[in-house]
Design a protein around this motif. Structure first.
Motif, mmCIF file in Angstrom:
data_model
loop_
_atom_site.group_PDB
_atom_site.id
_atom_site.type_symbol
_atom_site.label_atom_id
_atom_site.label_comp_id
_atom_site.label_asym_id
_atom_site.label_seq_id
_atom_site.Cartn_x
_atom_site.Cartn_y
_atom_site.Cartn_z
ATOM 1 N N LEU A 189 0.823 -1.205 0.000
ATOM 2 C CA LEU A 189 0.000 0.000 0.000
ATOM 3 C C LEU A 189 0.860 1.260 0.000
ATOM 4 N N ASP A 190 2.023 1.216 0.651
ATOM 5 C CA ASP A 190 2.941 2.358 0.581
ATOM 6 C C ASP A 190 3.396 2.594 -0.855
ATOM 7 N N LEU A 191 3.712 1.515 -1.554
ATOM 8 C CA LEU A 191 4.154 1.635 -2.944
ATOM 9 C C LEU A 191 3.044 2.171 -3.828
ATOM 10 N N GLN A 192 1.846 1.677 -3.607
ATOM 11 C CA GLN A 192 0.712 2.161 -4.385
ATOM 12 C C GLN A 192 0.434 3.629 -4.089
ATOM 13 N N ALA A 193 0.657 4.060 -2.837
ATOM 14 C CA ALA A 193 0.439 5.450 -2.470
ATOM 15 C C ALA A 193 1.383 6.370 -3.243
ATOM 16 N N VAL A 194 2.635 5.970 -3.389
ATOM 17 C CA VAL A 194 3.584 6.791 -4.131
ATOM 18 C C VAL A 194 3.151 6.930 -5.578
ATOM 19 N N ALA A 195 2.760 5.822 -6.194
ATOM 20 C CA ALA A 195 2.430 5.838 -7.614
ATOM 21 C C ALA A 195 1.158 6.619 -7.918
ATOM 22 N N THR A 196 0.244 6.717 -6.967
ATOM 23 C CA THR A 196 -1.000 7.429 -7.226
ATOM 24 C C THR A 196 -0.963 8.878 -6.760
ATOM 25 N N ARG A 197 -0.124 9.201 -5.794
ATOM 26 C CA ARG A 197 -0.149 10.553 -5.225
ATOM 27 C C ARG A 197 1.006 11.439 -5.682
ATOM 28 N N SER A 198 2.075 10.862 -6.155
ATOM 29 C CA SER A 198 3.216 11.683 -6.550
ATOM 30 C C SER A 198 3.066 12.131 -7.999
ATOM 31 N N PRO A 199 3.091 13.427 -8.271
ATOM 32 C CA PRO A 199 2.965 13.885 -9.654
ATOM 33 C C PRO A 199 4.183 13.561 -10.505
ATOM 34 N N SER A 200 5.306 13.250 -9.884
ATOM 35 C CA SER A 200 6.532 12.980 -10.633
ATOM 36 C C SER A 200 6.766 11.500 -10.879
ATOM 37 N N VAL A 201 5.879 10.639 -10.373
ATOM 38 C CA VAL A 201 6.032 9.188 -10.541
ATOM 39 C C VAL A 201 4.907 8.677 -11.423
ATOM 40 N N GLU A 202 5.266 8.042 -12.534
ATOM 41 C CA GLU A 202 4.267 7.561 -13.477
ATOM 42 C C GLU A 202 3.767 6.165 -13.155
ATOM 43 N N THR A 203 4.628 5.301 -12.664
ATOM 44 C CA THR A 203 4.248 3.903 -12.440
ATOM 45 C C THR A 203 4.809 3.418 -11.123
ATOM 46 N N ALA A 204 4.257 2.309 -10.649
ATOM 47 C CA ALA A 204 4.784 1.682 -9.438
ATOM 48 C C ALA A 204 6.190 1.153 -9.657
ATOM 49 N N MET A 205 6.527 0.801 -10.886
ATOM 50 C CA MET A 205 7.883 0.352 -11.182
ATOM 51 C C MET A 205 8.894 1.454 -10.859
ATOM 52 N N GLU A 206 8.601 2.681 -11.253
ATOM 53 C CA GLU A 206 9.496 3.791 -10.961
ATOM 54 C C GLU A 206 9.595 4.032 -9.463
ATOM 55 N N ALA A 207 8.470 3.939 -8.763
ATOM 56 C CA ALA A 207 8.484 4.139 -7.317
ATOM 57 C C ALA A 207 9.312 3.065 -6.623
ATOM 58 N N LEU A 208 9.173 1.828 -7.075
ATOM 59 C CA LEU A 208 9.926 0.732 -6.481
ATOM 60 C C LEU A 208 11.425 0.933 -6.636
ATOM 61 N N LEU A 209 11.858 1.370 -7.802
ATOM 62 C CA LEU A 209 13.282 1.471 -8.086
ATOM 63 C C LEU A 209 13.921 2.742 -7.537
ATOM 64 N N PHE A 210 13.181 3.850 -7.494
ATOM 65 C CA PHE A 210 13.842 5.136 -7.302
ATOM 66 C C PHE A 210 13.314 5.994 -6.165
ATOM 67 N N HIS A 211 12.135 5.730 -5.628
ATOM 68 C CA HIS A 211 11.556 6.677 -4.672
ATOM 69 C C HIS A 211 12.137 6.457 -3.276
ATOM 70 N N LYS A 212 12.913 7.440 -2.802
ATOM 71 C CA LYS A 212 13.621 7.291 -1.538
ATOM 72 C C LYS A 212 12.682 7.344 -0.337
ATOM 73 N N GLY A 213 11.585 8.060 -0.455
ATOM 74 C CA GLY A 213 10.625 8.073 0.641
ATOM 75 C C GLY A 213 10.042 6.698 0.897
ATOM 76 N N PHE A 214 9.706 5.990 -0.175
ATOM 77 C CA PHE A 214 9.204 4.619 -0.042
ATOM 78 C C PHE A 214 10.276 3.713 0.548
ATOM 79 N N HIS A 215 11.512 3.859 0.083
ATOM 80 C CA HIS A 215 12.604 3.050 0.615
ATOM 81 C C HIS A 215 12.809 3.318 2.104
ATOM 82 N N SER A 216 12.669 4.566 2.519
ATOM 83 C CA SER A 216 12.807 4.905 3.940
ATOM 84 C C SER A 216 11.762 4.187 4.782
ATOM 85 N N LEU A 217 10.545 4.118 4.275
ATOM 86 C CA LEU A 217 9.481 3.453 5.017
ATOM 87 C C LEU A 217 9.738 1.959 5.166
ATOM 88 N N VAL A 218 10.223 1.331 4.108
ATOM 89 C CA VAL A 218 10.532 -0.097 4.196
ATOM 90 C C VAL A 218 11.606 -0.338 5.254
#
Length: 395
Positions: A189-218
């Motif tokens: 759900l954290d990953l899905q939140a990034v992909a739906t709420r971030s204007p700079s992230v197009e897909t969950a794939m991008e969030a998984l690989l590059f989003h540092k906020g998501f990585h911090s939460l994990v």
């Protein structure tokens, strides 16, 4: 998602892109998706197997009724809010390791995790259709080599945190050994939140690989399990690595719900030891949930569900920030924030209330759209009760 790469190649000869040039309403999905520019791909444009899978998901998401659907479509989770509804209603699939064999049931029905399937599909699309051949090693190591979402996430983060003292393999084993099924559910759900709420992230794939906020939460979730297991030294070490690599200081003893979005790569965010953060919150860069320095013990804020803490907001002391509240940018809140309240200033004062009259009121901001289907009725009841109390006090 739980198939060998050769089987995926056979089932997916082509990988159509699933993007929207502009965001559409997520609340009338069954009406907007077929007409949304770039959102849908017709049956003739894609692999027939994927059409059947998409149709089956569509039917499940709309209560089993697909009779009014004249066009079968496939969509990505950036555009389709029903991905989150699917995740909320279903439990995570079994955790898998690199070499774990498929069961006979999984061999016969390989598509069991649509979210992970979509991420793998986006990765293959990047390689085959967008000619991102230079990204091949990263996409394979981070996504395509894995049989489930959790091992992919853990592998990406472990390689980012690896150093001379602790290698990537040891970190990956540490993560997988302490994350629970509840953590895996929250990570999805954290990953899905990034992909739906971030204007700079197009897909969950991008969030998984590059989003540092998501990585911090994990990393926080691993550190929290270490803290609960009384391995506090290792938990503090995890916190220090996250602070050094991601510039986010999240104490391993704090309590955080699921569906959290840390914007700005989590940079400058500080969450104290006794703080609590509810579900579906959005925390922007530079936010501090700290103490006043005059208290001991339980000394940090308690943040409810669906709260938005804007850039540079500070909440100090053991005070509640109730469900649906918004703390505006650069504000310093030292007193309780009421449900649905909007506070601003130094010190923060109540300047208004969130509009919950209709679903359309949530469409103005990416960070609010997801809240309507889950909290709208509940918050409308709260707003009505507040109006009654206000009317009674005026009399």
């Amino acid at each position: 998602p739980h198939t060998s790469s050769s089987r995926i190649e056979q089932r997916q000869p082509s990988y159509p892109t699933c993007r929207r040039n502009q965001k559409k309403s997520l609340f009338s999905l069954h009406q907007s998706l077929p007409n949304g520019e770039g959102a849908a791909h017709h049956e003739s444009e894609m692999d027939p197997t994927k059409v059947v899978e998409a149709e089956g998901f569509w039917t499940e998401a709309n209560g089993g009724d697909n009779t009014n659907n004249t066009e079968r479509v496939i969509f990505d989770m950036k555009s389709a809010h029903d991905w989150e509804r699917y995740l909320v209603q279903s439990s995570p699939p079994p955790r898998r390791t690199y070499n774990q064999q498929l069961s006979q049931e999984e061999e016969n029905d390989p598509v069991q995790d649509l979210f992970w399937e979509q991420i793998r599909w986006d990765a293959k699309s990047a390689l085959q259709e967008h000619n991102e051949q230079e990204a091949g090693p990263q996409l394979y190591q981070g996504i395509l080599a894995h049989k489930c979402l959790l091992t992919a996430v853990v592998t990406v983060i472990s390689h980012e945190l690896a150093n001379d003292l602790v290698g990537a393999t040891e970190l990956r084993d540490l993560f997988l050994g302490h994350l629970t099924p509840a953590d895996e559910y929250a990570i999805r759900l954290d990953l899905q939140a990034v992909a739906t709420r971030s204007p700079s992230v197009e897909t969950a794939m991008e969030a998984l690989l590059f989003h540092k906020g998501f990585h911090s939460l994990v990393c926080y979730r691993v550190g929290h399990r270490l803290w609960e297991a009384n391995r506090k030294g290792l938990a503090y070490y995890m916190q220090s690595m996250v602070s050094r690599v991601y510039s986010a200081d999240i104490h391993p003893a704090c309590q955080i719900g699921y569906g959290l979005f840390l914007r700005g790569a989590g940079r400058g965010i500080v969450i104290g030891e006794t703080a609590r953060v509810g579900n579906d919150c959005s925390i922007l860069q530079g936010v501090t949930l700290g103490g006043t320095g005059k208290e001991k013990g339980d000394r940090h804020p308690k943040v409810g569900n669906g709260v938005i803490l804007q850039d540079g907001a500070t909440v100090l002391g053991n005070i509640p920030v109730h469900d649906g509240a918004i703390v505006m940018a650069k504000s310093i809140a030292t007193k309780p924030v009421p449900p649905l309240g909007i506070v601003s200033g130094v010190p923060a004062k109540l300047i208004g209330a969130r509009n919950v009259d209709s679903k359309e009121a949530f469409e103005k901001d990416d960070m609010e759209e997801h809240l309507a289907y889950k909290y709208l009725q509940q918050w409308q009841s709260v707003a009505a009760k507040q109006q009654q109390e206000q009317a009674s006090s005026d009399k």
